[in-house]
Design a protein around this motif. Structure first.
Motif, PDB file in Angstrom:
ATOM      1  N   PHE A   1      64.421  31.413 -20.440  1.00  0.00           N
ATOM      2  CA  PHE A   1      64.244  31.010 -21.846  1.00  0.00           C
ATOM      3  C   PHE A   1      65.019  31.954 -23.024  1.00  0.00           C
ATOM      4  O   PHE A   1      65.327  31.513 -23.860  1.00  0.00           O
ATOM      5  CB  PHE A   1      62.757  30.736 -22.357  1.00  0.00           C
ATOM      6  CG  PHE A   1      62.134  29.660 -21.858  1.00  0.00           C
ATOM      7  CD1 PHE A   1      62.535  28.902 -20.640  1.00  0.00           C
ATOM      8  CD2 PHE A   1      60.975  29.068 -22.510  1.00  0.00           C
ATOM      9  CE1 PHE A   1      61.968  27.760 -20.324  1.00  0.00           C
ATOM     10  CE2 PHE A   1      60.423  27.864 -22.133  1.00  0.00           C
ATOM     11  CZ  PHE A   1      60.937  27.311 -20.885  1.00  0.00           C
ATOM     12  N   PHE A   2      65.185  33.311 -22.462  1.00  0.00           N
ATOM     13  CA  PHE A   2      65.766  34.128 -23.520  1.00  0.00           C
ATOM     14  C   PHE A   2      65.069  34.519 -24.561  1.00  0.00           C
ATOM     15  O   PHE A   2      64.381  35.435 -24.605  1.00  0.00           O
ATOM     16  CB  PHE A   2      67.277  33.678 -23.848  1.00  0.00           C
ATOM     17  CG  PHE A   2      67.971  34.828 -24.473  1.00  0.00           C
ATOM     18  CD1 PHE A   2      68.744  35.969 -23.580  1.00  0.00           C
ATOM     19  CD2 PHE A   2      67.930  35.171 -25.583  1.00  0.00           C
ATOM     20  CE1 PHE A   2      69.338  36.770 -24.046  1.00  0.00           C
ATOM     21  CE2 PHE A   2      68.683  36.101 -26.185  1.00  0.00           C
ATOM     22  CZ  PHE A   2      69.312  36.918 -25.542  1.00  0.00           C
ATOM     23  N   CYS A   3      64.902  33.491 -25.509  1.00  0.00           N
ATOM     24  CA  CYS A   3      63.809  33.791 -26.408  1.00  0.00           C
ATOM     25  C   CYS A   3      63.405  32.291 -27.091  1.00  0.00           C
ATOM     26  O   CYS A   3      64.360  31.374 -26.974  1.00  0.00           O
ATOM     27  CB  CYS A   3      64.336  34.635 -27.680  1.00  0.00           C
ATOM     28  SG  CYS A   3      65.615  34.163 -28.715  1.00  0.00           S
ATOM     29  N   TYR A   4      62.151  32.139 -27.718  1.00  0.00           N
ATOM     30  CA  TYR A   4      61.479  31.050 -28.194  1.00  0.00           C
ATOM     31  C   TYR A   4      61.070  30.164 -27.068  1.00  0.00           C
ATOM     32  O   TYR A   4      61.810  29.940 -26.084  1.00  0.00           O
ATOM     33  CB  TYR A   4      62.556  30.202 -29.077  1.00  0.00           C
ATOM     34  CG  TYR A   4      63.246  31.008 -30.196  1.00  0.00           C
ATOM     35  CD1 TYR A   4      62.143  31.612 -31.175  1.00  0.00           C
ATOM     36  CD2 TYR A   4      64.596  31.475 -30.389  1.00  0.00           C
ATOM     37  CE1 TYR A   4      62.630  32.521 -32.146  1.00  0.00           C
ATOM     38  CE2 TYR A   4      64.845  32.053 -31.399  1.00  0.00           C
ATOM     39  CZ  TYR A   4      63.834  32.767 -32.449  1.00  0.00           C
ATOM     40  OH  TYR A   4      64.354  33.448 -33.525  1.00  0.00           O
TER      41      TYR A   4
ATOM     42  N   ARG B   1      69.600  26.269 -30.719  1.00  0.00           N
ATOM     43  CA  ARG B   1      69.930  26.006 -29.408  1.00  0.00           C
ATOM     44  C   ARG B   1      69.082  26.369 -28.630  1.00  0.00           C
ATOM     45  O   ARG B   1      68.445  25.826 -27.636  1.00  0.00           O
ATOM     46  CB  ARG B   1      71.376  26.781 -28.950  1.00  0.00           C
ATOM     47  CG  ARG B   1      71.401  26.834 -27.358  1.00  0.00           C
ATOM     48  CD  ARG B   1      72.572  27.939 -27.046  1.00  0.00           C
ATOM     49  NE  ARG B   1      72.439  28.147 -25.719  1.00  0.00           N
ATOM     50  CZ  ARG B   1      72.694  29.451 -24.999  1.00  0.00           C
ATOM     51  NH1 ARG B   1      73.208  30.323 -25.920  1.00  0.00           N
ATOM     52  NH2 ARG B   1      72.625  29.747 -23.738  1.00  0.00           N
ATOM     53  N   TRP B   2      68.552  27.464 -28.663  1.00  0.00           N
ATOM     54  CA  TRP B   2      67.264  28.054 -27.941  1.00  0.00           C
ATOM     55  C   TRP B   2      66.185  27.268 -28.037  1.00  0.00           C
ATOM     56  O   TRP B   2      65.368  26.789 -27.017  1.00  0.00           O
ATOM     57  CB  TRP B   2      66.999  29.474 -28.235  1.00  0.00           C
ATOM     58  CG  TRP B   2      68.001  30.569 -27.889  1.00  0.00           C
ATOM     59  CD1 TRP B   2      68.728  30.381 -26.481  1.00  0.00           C
ATOM     60  CD2 TRP B   2      68.440  31.584 -28.406  1.00  0.00           C
ATOM     61  NE1 TRP B   2      69.797  31.482 -26.461  1.00  0.00           N
ATOM     62  CE2 TRP B   2      69.637  32.286 -27.685  1.00  0.00           C
ATOM     63  CE3 TRP B   2      68.249  32.438 -29.667  1.00  0.00           C
ATOM     64  CZ2 TRP B   2      70.173  33.188 -27.993  1.00  0.00           C
ATOM     65  CZ3 TRP B   2      68.804  33.403 -30.040  1.00  0.00           C
ATOM     66  CH2 TRP B   2      69.653  33.786 -29.183  1.00  0.00           C
ATOM     67  N   ASN B   3      65.622  26.760 -29.425  1.00  0.00           N
ATOM     68  CA  ASN B   3      64.420  26.056 -29.805  1.00  0.00           C
ATOM     69  C   ASN B   3      64.547  24.700 -29.006  1.00  0.00           C
ATOM     70  O   ASN B   3      63.441  24.173 -28.251  1.00  0.00           O
ATOM     71  CB  ASN B   3      64.430  26.000 -30.918  1.00  0.00           C
ATOM     72  CG  ASN B   3      63.192  26.924 -31.611  1.00  0.00           C
ATOM     73  OD1 ASN B   3      62.054  26.755 -31.465  1.00  0.00           O
ATOM     74  ND2 ASN B   3      63.738  28.069 -32.240  1.00  0.00           N
TER      75      ASN B   3
ATOM     76  N   ARG C   1      66.572  23.464 -26.441  1.00  0.00           N
ATOM     77  CA  ARG C   1      66.665  23.570 -25.178  1.00  0.00           C
ATOM     78  C   ARG C   1      65.376  24.020 -24.540  1.00  0.00           C
ATOM     79  O   ARG C   1      64.917  23.427 -23.623  1.00  0.00           O
ATOM     80  CB  ARG C   1      67.715  24.841 -24.463  1.00  0.00           C
ATOM     81  CG  ARG C   1      67.835  24.710 -23.436  1.00  0.00           C
ATOM     82  CD  ARG C   1      68.418  26.069 -22.835  1.00  0.00           C
ATOM     83  NE  ARG C   1      67.652  27.154 -22.885  1.00  0.00           N
ATOM     84  CZ  ARG C   1      68.169  28.531 -22.853  1.00  0.00           C
ATOM     85  NH1 ARG C   1      69.397  28.580 -22.526  1.00  0.00           N
ATOM     86  NH2 ARG C   1      67.489  29.531 -23.178  1.00  0.00           N
ATOM     87  N   ASN C   2      64.733  24.930 -24.981  1.00  0.00           N
ATOM     88  CA  ASN C   2      63.417  25.531 -24.381  1.00  0.00           C
ATOM     89  C   ASN C   2      62.380  24.410 -24.736  1.00  0.00           C
ATOM     90  O   ASN C   2      61.329  24.514 -24.117  1.00  0.00           O
ATOM     91  CB  ASN C   2      63.104  26.871 -25.003  1.00  0.00           C
ATOM     92  CG  ASN C   2      64.130  27.775 -24.542  1.00  0.00           C
ATOM     93  OD1 ASN C   2      64.970  27.479 -23.683  1.00  0.00           O
ATOM     94  ND2 ASN C   2      64.046  28.829 -25.064  1.00  0.00           N
TER      95      ASN C   2
ATOM     96  N   GLY D   1      66.817  39.125 -23.807  1.00  0.00           N
ATOM     97  CA  GLY D   1      66.288  38.299 -24.779  1.00  0.00           C
ATOM     98  C   GLY D   1      64.689  38.765 -24.670  1.00  0.00           C
ATOM     99  O   GLY D   1      64.237  39.681 -24.065  1.00  0.00           O
TER     100      GLY D   1
END
Length: 306
Positions: free
Chosen positions: A172-175, A217-219, A221-222, A66
């Motif tokens: 975080f992978f991304c975002y 999901r990423w938004n 969660r992060n 990511g």
């Protein structure tokens, strides 16, 4: 090239359709080091980068980590004064890097400078990041010289300040890697600038699909992880409890939004991932607090909801 002051990190994944334009634009900037972080692309990106006349350095990862993971992997090999984050689908205008370097040179207490990102139709996508009243990091389209945070798609940071603040949150992978980093820089007493004249044209969503299930999901969660790491405890726990309460009530509501971030399975996955990370997140929060010179509540009062 003798003693460049900036390393520009271009994180790419399957960037065949746009990475050449990015590298072409970088070749016209003030002298710098270009480092392409290839997240195990399998579409011919590696060949295009290798053949580019600017001959950028390449760090190729065996798996896709990511955007956040790529930046984190690149950071240990960077020794220049500044490090720039740049999306592979972003094309800087001439003078972009010079404007960012000059802005930080003129403002010693600033640790990051955010560029102006423009969409294909010429409208402004971002000139920086604001902190909403519920702890979201949201793009600003108009701003003064100072902003809460920078947009990670095109920004310049002081490398030493970034390292001292804990680097990039690779998990975080991304975002939200930019919002989380801005939080930590502000807790360390630094400012963040918006540099209007540093303009970048951005093919928004070329690598990820805004509105998709992974995006939400990423938004979600992060955002929660950022608050648990950086925000006042009361605020972080309130937002986590609110997210859980909305998730619990959604099945009994007669109507609910159709957006992916209101789908119960996705929200349950987010909650599970956050809960599983609570022990390490608590340790990270403690470490961030130990490094901080500004109280979390001060940062929240000054910037939340502006």
């Amino acid at each position: 090239m003798s003693n460049p002051r900036t390393t520009v990190v271009v994180v790419t994944w399957r960037g065949r359709e746009h990475v050449t334009a990015c590298l072409d634009a970088l070749a016209r900037q003030r002298p710098h080091r270009t480092l392409v972080l290839d997240n195990a692309s399998d579409d011919g990106t590696a060949g295009l980068v290798a053949a580019h006349p600017s001959r950028p350095e390449v760090l190729r990862l065996p798996v896709n980590r990511g955007y956040a993971g790529g930046l984190a992997a690149a950071l240990p090999g960077i020794t220049t004064e500044y490090v720039a984050w740049l999306n592979d689908d972003a094309t800087p205008e001439d003078g972009w890097l010079a404007a960012l370097e000059d802005a930080l040179d003129a403002t010693p207490d600033a640790a990051a400078a955010s560029a102006t990102l423009l969409l294909a139709d010429g409208s402004t996508q971002s000139v920086g990041v604001r902190l909403t009243a519920d702890g979201h990091g949201a793009d600003l389209v108009t701003a003064g010289r100072e902003v809460f945070g920078f947009c990670g798609g095109a920004a310049l940071l002081r490398r030493e300040a970034l390292v001292r603040a804990g680097g990039v949150p690779a998990a975080f992978f991304c975002y939200y890697e930019d919002t989380d980093t801005a939080w930590r820089l502000r807790l360390a007493g630094h400012r963040v600038l918006s540099v209007g004249e540093a303009r970048v044209h951005h093919r928004h969503g070329a690598s990820t699909e805004p509105g998709s299930r992974p995006f939400h999901r990423w938004n979600e969660r992060n955002r929660l992880l950022t608050l648990l790491r950086c925000a006042p405890a009361r605020t972080a726990l309130r937002e986590l409890a609110g997210f859980a309460a909305i998730t619990a009530l959604l099945p009994v509501r007669r109507t609910r939004p159709d957006a992916a971030n209101f789908h119960v399975p996705l929200r349950l996955r987010v909650l599970l991932e956050v809960l599983l990370r609570l022990p390490i997140t608590a340790i990270q929060r403690w470490r961030i607090g130990r490094r901080a010179t500004v109280d979390r509540r001060v940062v929240w009062r000054e910037w939340a909801g502006r």
